[in-house]
Design an enzyme around this catalytic site. Structure first.
Site, PDB file in Angstrom:
ATOM      1  N   GLY A  77      40.921 -60.094 -39.521  1.00 29.41           N
ATOM      2  CA  GLY A  77      40.580 -59.648 -38.177  1.00 29.41           C
ATOM      3  C   GLY A  77      41.003 -60.670 -37.159  1.00 29.41           C
ATOM      4  O   GLY A  77      41.729 -61.621 -37.456  1.00 29.41           O
ATOM      5  N   ASN A  78      40.507 -60.501 -35.942  1.00 30.64           N
ATOM      6  CA  ASN A  78      40.854 -61.384 -34.841  1.00 30.64           C
ATOM      7  C   ASN A  78      40.152 -62.727 -35.028  1.00 30.64           C
ATOM      8  O   ASN A  78      39.039 -62.931 -34.582  1.00 30.64           O
ATOM      9  CB  ASN A  78      40.442 -60.736 -33.519  1.00 30.64           C
ATOM     10  CG  ASN A  78      40.863 -61.574 -32.338  1.00 30.64           C
ATOM     11  OD1 ASN A  78      41.768 -62.378 -32.428  1.00 30.64           O
ATOM     12  ND2 ASN A  78      40.198 -61.384 -31.214  1.00 30.64           N
ATOM     13  N   LYS A  97      32.147 -62.302 -44.637  1.00 33.85           N
ATOM     14  CA  LYS A  97      32.905 -62.264 -43.387  1.00 33.85           C
ATOM     15  C   LYS A  97      32.944 -63.668 -42.799  1.00 33.85           C
ATOM     16  O   LYS A  97      31.904 -64.239 -42.481  1.00 33.85           O
ATOM     17  CB  LYS A  97      32.237 -61.294 -42.407  1.00 33.85           C
ATOM     18  CG  LYS A  97      32.939 -61.136 -41.077  1.00 33.85           C
ATOM     19  CD  LYS A  97      32.214 -60.073 -40.246  1.00 33.85           C
ATOM     20  CE  LYS A  97      32.896 -59.814 -38.924  1.00 33.85           C
ATOM     21  NZ  LYS A  97      32.212 -58.732 -38.147  1.00 33.85           N
ATOM     22  N   ASP A 192      29.358 -49.223 -30.300  1.00 35.91           N
ATOM     23  CA  ASP A 192      30.697 -49.072 -30.886  1.00 35.91           C
ATOM     24  C   ASP A 192      30.643 -48.228 -32.160  1.00 35.91           C
ATOM     25  O   ASP A 192      31.274 -48.555 -33.170  1.00 35.91           O
ATOM     26  CB  ASP A 192      31.318 -50.441 -31.182  1.00 35.91           C
ATOM     27  CG  ASP A 192      32.846 -50.389 -31.225  1.00 35.91           C
ATOM     28  OD1 ASP A 192      33.423 -49.371 -30.791  1.00 35.91           O
ATOM     29  OD2 ASP A 192      33.455 -51.360 -31.701  1.00 35.91           O
TER      30      ASP A 192
END
Length: 336
Positions: A77-78, A97, A192
């Site tokens: 991911g970012n 993560k 989201d």
């Protein structure tokens, strides 16, 4: 040939439109950019080295990431990496993560927000956080339960959407609503909800994940209409609070996103745009704010159609709450 007055009128009209669009962009575009691609579709900006020697920050145990063996990289991911890991002593499988210390400051803020919310939540419909680790260098790792199928988005793409019958979607909707009802009861707005943020396992258990842009409502009347989250799933009042915010309720934005998610899973493509068209900011704003609310195609049950309509009311005050939707006939179907 058009008269001068008609040409002047046309020119002034176009000038007004472009001025208005410029004003809208100045106010909102900086915060309305589409989210970056999902971690499975993007290469990390930093070397995906396996995390080592992180110390636990959530309890007094001596557990560290060194106690877990990396099985594979699930995605990038970012500024971070997600790993599938196995505890060396118990062989239990988890998802880890990791956000690197030199990642984007926005990403760092999001991971701290996610950590705060995960520490507060305990629901079978919200992804469980087992531990949080941090090392002096600044890397942060969140140890979470592993959902072996992935996301509803990946499941839909891998099965061409055929698995999502009305009956299956009723079960999916019921689980998401139980999760949202739990979060909303605890004054947490996700902001989201979309197929890519809903994890699923082989038993079709569905859990809400990714709280990076969520908000805890510390005060009852606190505003929650900031432009965060993925534009494609934003409700009309979050795009245009001046027109649609008269009866604004932050929690109802999650319900709009749920309705779009159910539509997308059933139809096999994002419902506000033609199949295959990639969403951009202008097209989404026009579709959400000025277009008709999306609806199901012919041939679906009245219960399913009614459920979608209860979610996708453009007036946020008319949308049903998570608690009300759990009692909707569509969600009260037998599970088997």
């Amino acid at each position: 040939m058009p008269s001068f007055s008609l040409l002047a009128f046309a020119f002034l009209t176009l000038h007004f439109i472009f001025d208005h669009m410029a004003l809208v962009r100045e106010r909102r575009q900086s915060k309305l950019g589409l989210r970056l691609p999902e971690i499975s579709d993007r290469r990390t900006r930093f070397p995906p080295t396996a995390p080592q020697q992180l110390k636990n920050t959530t309890n007094a145990s001596t557990t560290s990431v060194a106690d877990y063996e990396t099985v594979q990289v699930l995605g990038h991911g970012n500024g971070g990496t997600v790993y599938k890991v196995v505890h060396k002593k118990t062989s239990n499988v988890f998802a880890l993560k990791v956000v690197h210390a030199n990642s984007d400051p926005v990403m760092r803020r999001q991971i701290f927000r996610e950590m705060e919310i995960l520490r507060r939540t305990d629901s079978p419909f919200v992804v469980k956080c087992h531990d949080i680790f941090e090392k002096p260098g600044g890397d942060i790792a969140i140890l979470m339960e592993y959902m072996d199928v992935g996301t509803l988005d990946s499941l839909s793409k891998n099965t061409d959407g055929g698995i999502f019958t009305e009956h299956t979607l009723a079960n999916v909707a019921r689980q998401i609503l139980n999760g949202l009802n739990y979060l909303h009861t605890h004054k947490i707005i996700h902001r989201d909800i979309k197929p890519a943020n809903l994890l699923v396992n082989k038993n079709m258990d569905v859990k809400i994940a990714d709280f990076g842009v969520s908000k805890i409502m510390y005060r009852t009347l606190e505003a929650c209409n900031s432009y965060v989250g993925t534009c494609a799933y934003m409700s009309p009042e979050r795009f245009d609070p001046d027109s649609y915010g008269a009866n604004y309720n932050g929690y109802s934005g999650d319900i709009w996103s749920l309705g779009l998610t159910m539509l997308e899973l059933y139809m096999g493509h994002f419902p506000l745009l033609p199949a295959g068209q990639k969403p951009d900011w202008a097209a989404l704003m026009c579709a959400i704010c000025f277009g008709e609310a999306p609806s199901l195609p012919e041939g679906v049950s009245e219960e399913f159609r009614s459920f979608i309509e209860c979610c996708l009311q453009k007036d946020s005050g008319k949308r049903w709450t998570a608690s009300q939707l759990l009692s909707h006939p569509f969600c009260r179907q037998p599970e088997n």
